[in-house]
Design an enzyme around this catalytic site. Structure first.
Site, PDB file in Angstrom:
ATOM      1  N   GLY A 268       0.851  -1.181   0.000  1.00 37.54           N
ATOM      2  CA  GLY A 268       0.000   0.000   0.000  1.00 37.54           C
ATOM      3  C   GLY A 268       0.886   1.229   0.000  1.00 37.54           C
TER       4      GLY A 268
ATOM      5  N   ASN B 113       3.455   2.471   2.952  1.00 38.71           N
ATOM      6  CA  ASN B 113       4.890   2.474   2.647  1.00 38.71           C
ATOM      7  C   ASN B 113       5.501   3.851   2.868  1.00 38.71           C
ATOM      8  OD1 ASN B 113       4.682  -0.196   1.803  1.00 38.71           O
ATOM      9  ND2 ASN B 113       4.634   0.304  -0.374  1.00 38.71           N
TER      10      ASN B 113
ATOM     11  N   GLU C 280      -4.696   6.190  -4.035  1.00 41.97           N
ATOM     12  CA  GLU C 280      -5.213   4.852  -3.779  1.00 41.97           C
ATOM     13  C   GLU C 280      -6.520   4.881  -2.988  1.00 41.97           C
ATOM     14  OE1 GLU C 280      -1.620   1.705  -4.040  1.00 41.97           O
ATOM     15  OE2 GLU C 280      -1.738   2.773  -2.140  1.00 41.97           O
TER      16      GLU C 280
ATOM     17  N   THR D 283      10.266  12.111 -10.541  1.00 45.95           N
ATOM     18  CA  THR D 283      11.246  11.076 -10.226  1.00 45.95           C
ATOM     19  C   THR D 283      11.571  10.320 -11.513  1.00 45.95           C
ATOM     20  OG1 THR D 283       9.441   9.604  -9.519  1.00 45.95           O
ATOM     21  CG2 THR D 283      10.593  10.851  -7.813  1.00 45.95           C
TER      22      THR D 283
ATOM     23  N   THR E 231      11.061  -1.943  -6.204  1.00 44.97           N
ATOM     24  CA  THR E 231       9.754  -1.814  -5.561  1.00 44.97           C
ATOM     25  C   THR E 231       9.848  -0.892  -4.350  1.00 44.97           C
ATOM     26  OG1 THR E 231       9.206  -4.070  -6.197  1.00 44.97           O
ATOM     27  CG2 THR E 231       7.868  -3.087  -4.461  1.00 44.97           C
TER      28      THR E 231
ATOM     29  N   ASP F 118       7.958   5.396  -3.052  1.00 41.71           N
ATOM     30  CA  ASP F 118       7.373   5.608  -1.728  1.00 41.71           C
ATOM     31  C   ASP F 118       8.435   6.034  -0.736  1.00 41.71           C
ATOM     32  OD1 ASP F 118       4.919   4.807  -2.742  1.00 41.71           O
ATOM     33  OD2 ASP F 118       5.182   2.724  -2.144  1.00 41.71           O
TER      34      ASP F 118
ATOM     35  N   ASN G 292      16.465  11.450  -2.108  1.00 38.62           N
ATOM     36  CA  ASN G 292      17.162  10.617  -3.089  1.00 38.62           C
ATOM     37  C   ASN G 292      18.029   9.569  -2.403  1.00 38.62           C
ATOM     38  OD1 ASN G 292      16.528  11.045  -5.758  1.00 38.62           O
ATOM     39  ND2 ASN G 292      18.545  11.836  -6.304  1.00 38.62           N
TER      40      ASN G 292
ATOM     41  N   ARG H  18      17.689  -3.322  -1.348  1.00 41.22           N
ATOM     42  CA  ARG H  18      17.086  -4.382  -0.546  1.00 41.22           C
ATOM     43  C   ARG H  18      15.755  -4.783  -1.162  1.00 41.22           C
ATOM     44  NH1 ARG H  18      19.155  -1.166   4.637  1.00 41.22           N
ATOM     45  NH2 ARG H  18      17.345   0.164   4.370  1.00 41.22           N
TER      46      ARG H  18
ATOM     47  N   GLY I 113      11.711  -5.984  -1.317  1.00 45.08           N
ATOM     48  CA  GLY I 113      10.516  -5.623  -0.566  1.00 45.08           C
ATOM     49  C   GLY I 113      10.212  -4.147  -0.658  1.00 45.08           C
TER      50      GLY I 113
END
Length: 313
Positions: free
Chosen positions: A42, A46, A147, A227, A256, A260, A284, A293, A295
């Site tokens: 979400g 995040n 969202e 971005t 991913t 966020d 940044n 990483r 997730g």
């Protein structure tokens, strides 16, 4: 106790059920999967996690406004927020479920197919935001995405604007927006595809990003932050343009949640009164760490990590 006014985030929490397999099953067929993981997702949640981790010991408190069901996924959300130090200003709705998503990943290519069921958060209304007007009005920065229903987004931005609170809209998932809503945004933070959808201008290079930013400012946006993935970020307002290269913290594992991460950290930097250029570098750096990483929520950078990367120059 922090003396900096809070960051308030509106958005949703999703429990992401991620399945990796050779291919999708056909109707009526069962296939064997290779890997499964249940992750916190979400965009709003995040971004709140990013802000809380970027805030550290002395930065602003982070509040998160949303709706959850009364179920195990709600417990998952509250555990993550509690561990991160987020203050949940959340309504539980026993008549529906907490947001969740089915994510299929094709093993050979990494391509995905997604089904999202927002559940309780899909029922957010303007009244939910009006009931939290005092909280929003006490903030330094109000952050939202697209969202939750647009009426809730509009109400939150309007309440913040009336109270003199800085507003950030991350226009994702991308959709058409009217000028009245855009005029409530001090900062709009699209990626390339979102900027193109909002303006009809292809954003494939810096010139395209600048043209899209100009088109959005002509519709009332205060400043635009595009971005650009591996090309960093382009900031543009009525008087200046700033390009900040990507911050490299190591080998890229997964992108991913990078956007966020950027938005949450950018909100913290603005809340602390950092000048825009420094706020962009801070955000940044947070995004640069997150992509090393896997997730989304799990990849968000701590304040100490951000400060250390910035100190390297």
């Amino acid at each position: 106790m922090s003396v900096v006014k809070p960051v308030v985030v509106l958005g949703i929490f999703n429990a992401d059920a991620v399945y990796r397999a050779e291919r999708q099953p056909k109707i009526g067929e069962t296939v064997m999967g290779e890997k499964f993981k249940l992750e916190a997702g979400g965009k709003g949640s995040n971004q709140a996690v990013s802000a809380a981790r970027a805030s550290g010991e002395t930065g602003p408190e982070v509040h998160f406004i949303s709706r959850l069901g009364a179920d195990d996924f709600a417990k998952m959300a509250r555990k993550i927020w509690s561990e991160t130090g987020i203050i949940a200003d959340v309504t539980e709705d026993p008549e529906t479920h907490t947001g969740s998503a089915f994510i299929f990943i094709e093993a050979a290519t990494g391509n995905n197919a997604i089904i999202v069921c927002p559940g309780a958060a899909g029922k957010m209304t303007a009244a939910d935001l009006e009931a939290r007007a005092d909280l929003i009005g006490s903030a330094s920065v109000f952050v939202t995405q697209l969202e939750t229903p647009v009426e809730s987004v509009r109400a939150g931005l309007a309440i913040a604007r009336k109270a003199g609170v800085k507003t950030i809209l991350n226009p994702a998932p991308a959709r058409a927006l009217d000028d009245e809503l855009l005029a409530l945004c001090d900062y709009l933070t699209p990626n390339e595809s979102e900027a193109e959808l909002l303006t009809g201008i292809a954003v494939t290079d810096r010139a395209g990003a600048e043209a899209a930013a100009d088109a959005l400012m002509a519709r009332g946006v205060g400043a635009v932050v595009v971005t650009l993935g591996e090309n960093g970020v382009l900031y543009r307002d009525q008087s200046r343009t700033i390009h900040v290269p990507v911050a490299r913290a190591g080998a890229v594992a997964e992108t991913t949640g990078a956007g966020d991460s950027f938005n949450g950290a950018f909100a913290v930097a603005l809340a602390e009164g950092q000048p825009v250029e420094e706020a962009l570098r801070f955000a940044n750096a947070a995004a640069g760490i997150s992509v090393t990483r896997p997730g989304a929520s799990d990849s968000m950078a701590s304040r100490a990590e951000i400060d250390a990367l910035l100190a390297r120059g």
